[in-house]
Design a protein around this motif. Sequence first.
Motif: not given
Length: 223
Positions: A152-155, A172-178
């Motif tokens: 939750g916090d990471l999101q 943006l390098c969206d590593l969370r999404k990747a």
Amino acid sequence: MRTVLLFLIFAIVGMALTPSKPIRVVFFGDSITQAAVKPGGYITRIGDMLKTQNRANDYELIGAGIGGNKIYDLFLRMDEDVLAKQPNITFVYVGVNDVWHKRTYGTGTDPDKFVKFYEAVIKKLQAAGSKVILCTPAVIGEKTDYSNDQDGDLQQYSKLIRDLAARNNLPLCDLRKAFLEYNLKNNPTNAEKGILTTDRVHLNDAGNQLVADEMYKLMVAAK
């Protein structure tokens, strides 16, 4: 007149023969980036990718990661560790410890302070003439059903970074999404580690390659 013409010709030829300076890229972050300069690390892998494309001389890659760093640590050390290097491009890859340390050490960084320090980092880098690429934190645990303790916090913090990128018109390098997308395809047993990380956070070979692939695309597009 002829002398002037010859001088201009020689000057133009000389400028053409002068090798251009490589694009200096600084990777600014925490222990994940600190390890990235080692064999197999994502910075080393980006260097290897440049070599295969015959572009190694076009870039100078510099790691500026220190273990345990949060966003305010980056702000406090950026003059010496980043601005002194006069980067053309700076990747800012931070956020895991701002979230993780809330649970493990009772510290971390509150969301409002996170945004303020992050904005200050962006502005200072831009004032120094560096292009800035923001990166979302990837994972603290690799379970795909959102049952990792700090998902939750990471999101939330990843959204803060996405918003910062949008407001400042930054790549943006969206590593969370990747990472989430990769784990949905490659983690059928819902393991908490071992797919892209060694310990739920730090990268294994596959994780380093994924980060290298994502950053490489943005790096070559930013010159």
